[in-house]
Design a protein around this motif. Structure first.
Motif, PDB file in Angstrom:
ATOM      1  N   UNK A 251       0.829  -1.203   0.000  1.00  0.00           N
ATOM      2  CA  UNK A 251       0.000   0.000   0.000  1.00  0.00           C
ATOM      3  C   UNK A 251       0.864   1.254   0.000  1.00  0.00           C
ATOM      4  N   UNK A 252       1.955   1.238   0.758  1.00  0.00           N
ATOM      5  CA  UNK A 252       2.860   2.392   0.791  1.00  0.00           C
ATOM      6  C   UNK A 252       3.593   2.576  -0.533  1.00  0.00           C
ATOM      7  N   UNK A 253       3.854   1.464  -1.248  1.00  0.00           N
ATOM      8  CA  UNK A 253       4.463   1.594  -2.582  1.00  0.00           C
ATOM      9  C   UNK A 253       3.554   2.380  -3.508  1.00  0.00           C
ATOM     10  N   UNK A 254       2.248   2.136  -3.393  1.00  0.00           N
ATOM     11  CA  UNK A 254       1.290   2.851  -4.237  1.00  0.00           C
ATOM     12  C   UNK A 254       1.245   4.324  -3.858  1.00  0.00           C
ATOM     13  N   UNK A 255       1.220   4.615  -2.560  1.00  0.00           N
ATOM     14  CA  UNK A 255       1.166   6.024  -2.134  1.00  0.00           C
ATOM     15  C   UNK A 255       2.441   6.774  -2.516  1.00  0.00           C
ATOM     16  N   UNK A 256       3.587   6.101  -2.436  1.00  0.00           N
ATOM     17  CA  UNK A 256       4.844   6.757  -2.839  1.00  0.00           C
ATOM     18  C   UNK A 256       4.835   7.065  -4.327  1.00  0.00           C
ATOM     19  N   UNK A 257       4.276   6.168  -5.120  1.00  0.00           N
ATOM     20  CA  UNK A 257       4.211   6.405  -6.565  1.00  0.00           C
ATOM     21  C   UNK A 257       3.280   7.567  -6.885  1.00  0.00           C
ATOM     22  N   UNK A 291      -8.263   5.207   1.373  1.00  0.00           N
ATOM     23  CA  UNK A 291      -8.413   6.627   1.086  1.00  0.00           C
ATOM     24  C   UNK A 291      -7.760   7.483   2.163  1.00  0.00           C
ATOM     25  N   UNK A 292      -7.881   7.057   3.431  1.00  0.00           N
ATOM     26  CA  UNK A 292      -7.282   7.824   4.529  1.00  0.00           C
ATOM     27  C   UNK A 292      -5.755   7.743   4.489  1.00  0.00           C
ATOM     28  N   UNK A 293      -5.214   6.572   4.102  1.00  0.00           N
ATOM     29  CA  UNK A 293      -3.762   6.434   3.998  1.00  0.00           C
ATOM     30  C   UNK A 293      -3.211   7.326   2.902  1.00  0.00           C
ATOM     31  N   UNK A 294      -3.841   7.321   1.727  1.00  0.00           N
ATOM     32  CA  UNK A 294      -3.377   8.151   0.616  1.00  0.00           C
ATOM     33  C   UNK A 294      -3.491   9.629   0.983  1.00  0.00           C
TER      34      UNK A 294
END
Length: 343
Positions: A251-257, A291-294
């Motif tokens: 999930x963090x890989x997606x947010x970093x991208x 959604x909250x993480x992003x």
């Protein structure tokens, strides 16, 4: 107009088809079961999905799509053809189709997808990027000169794109998606409990208690499998906190991208995104707290539309009306369809 115009979202996990004026008419797993002794396909879609992990030694259950591209041409062709038979009104007149594709594909990958759809019985194929289709399916007005950031989190890959004036300003395709979440659960359970589970069980756990942000109430899900050393049957109650620990890394890989894409956006478009926020689509967008993480990592508001897993195919269905303009060469203001292929 000959035939029936349709839209196809040939995903890694699900194959969806949209028929004009009828909506989504096919939503089946992208799975095929084949008898290895006779080379005969025995089941397609949901029937094949139910056989995962429960087949005889001479039966293989395969997914002909991998990371958004075709990995097994004959199986993919048979699967698409079988779904087309369900919705075609005429067996004599082949339909036209709008087909979604990841934003970043090589010409070879793009051609293989087109060849599969064409061999299955489609006379004209128009391609549309998944991010653009998802934006249309989410109800965004992409025709305006205004930046829209869309992240479509599929099973095999995640498409992140900034859209303005009906086209893509910048984009990136990350080969991380829902399948990686399943794999992380499998590895976590084996590492912590010496418990071996199948991909289907991991997917069920993800759907039941999957989260990428702490839940208000602790949830549990019973998983069953075999002991890694003895091979004997065993079970454990998996908690939502444990699933969070397993899923947080992809999930963090997606947010970093997403952050990396934001860094490449022009200032004027970035100001639009700052006001409107990010639209997240795809089946994995339904994971609790995504959604909250992003939003926490990007400092932007995040919106998840209703039925996010259907946004891409619904948007491709809306793009059907541009097929005739593509034929006539009248592109107009909006033209998400960038190329067509005919038989």
């Amino acid at each position: 107009m000959l035939g029936t115009d349709i839209a196809i979202d040939l995903g890694t996990a699900q194959c969806k088809m949209y028929r004009k004026k009828k909506g989504v008419v096919v939503n089946e797993p992208s799975i095929v079961a084949v008898d290895l002794l006779t080379d005969r396909i025995t089941a397609v879609g949901q029937q094949a999905y139910e056989q995962i992990g429960r087949t005889a030694s001479h039966v293989a259950v395969v997914g002909p799509m991998r990371r958004g591209v075709v990995s097994d041409f004959p199986m993919a062709e048979y699967m698409v053809r079988s779904y087309l038979r369900r919705i075609r009104e005429s067996r004599l007149i082949m339909p036209r189709a709008v087909v979604t594709i990841p934003c970043v594909l090589t010409q070879v990958e793009k051609r293989s997808l087109v060849d599969v759809i064409r061999a299955a019985g489609v006379r004209k194929i128009c391609l549309i990027e998944e991010a653009v289709a998802s934006a249309m399916g989410a109800g965004l007005d992409i025709a305006q000169p205004r930046g829209r950031l869309v992240a479509n989190i599929g099973a095999g890959c995640t498409d992140i794109a900034v859209i303005t004036l009906g086209g893509i300003s910048s984009c990136y395709t990350l080969r991380v998606g829902g399948d990686d979440f399943d794999d992380e659960i499998i590895k976590y359970v084996r590492r912590k409990y010496n418990l071996v589970i199948g991909k289907k069980t991991a997917e069920q756990a993800k759907i039941a208690i999957g989260c990428v942000y702490p839940t208000e109430k602790l949830l549990t899900f019973r998983i069953k499998g075999s002991h890694a050393r003895s091979g004997l049957p065993m079970w454990r109650d998996l908690t939502s906190d444990e699933v969070l620990e397993a899923l947080l890394n992809p999930a963090l890989k997606i947010t970093r991208t997403i952050n990396n894409v934001l860094e490449s956006v022009a200032p004027d478009l970035l100001s639009d995104i700052l006001e409107d926020g990010i639209t997240v689509t795809g089946a994995s967008a339904k994971l609790y707290g995504f959604d909250r993480l992003i939003s926490r990592k990007t400092h932007l508001p995040v919106t998840v539309p209703p039925s996010p897993e259907l946004c891409a195919v619904n948007g491709a269905g809306e793009a059907i009306r541009y097929v005739r303009d593509l034929d006539n060469g009248a592109y107009g203001v909006i033209n998400p369809l960038h190329k067509s292929y005919e038989v």
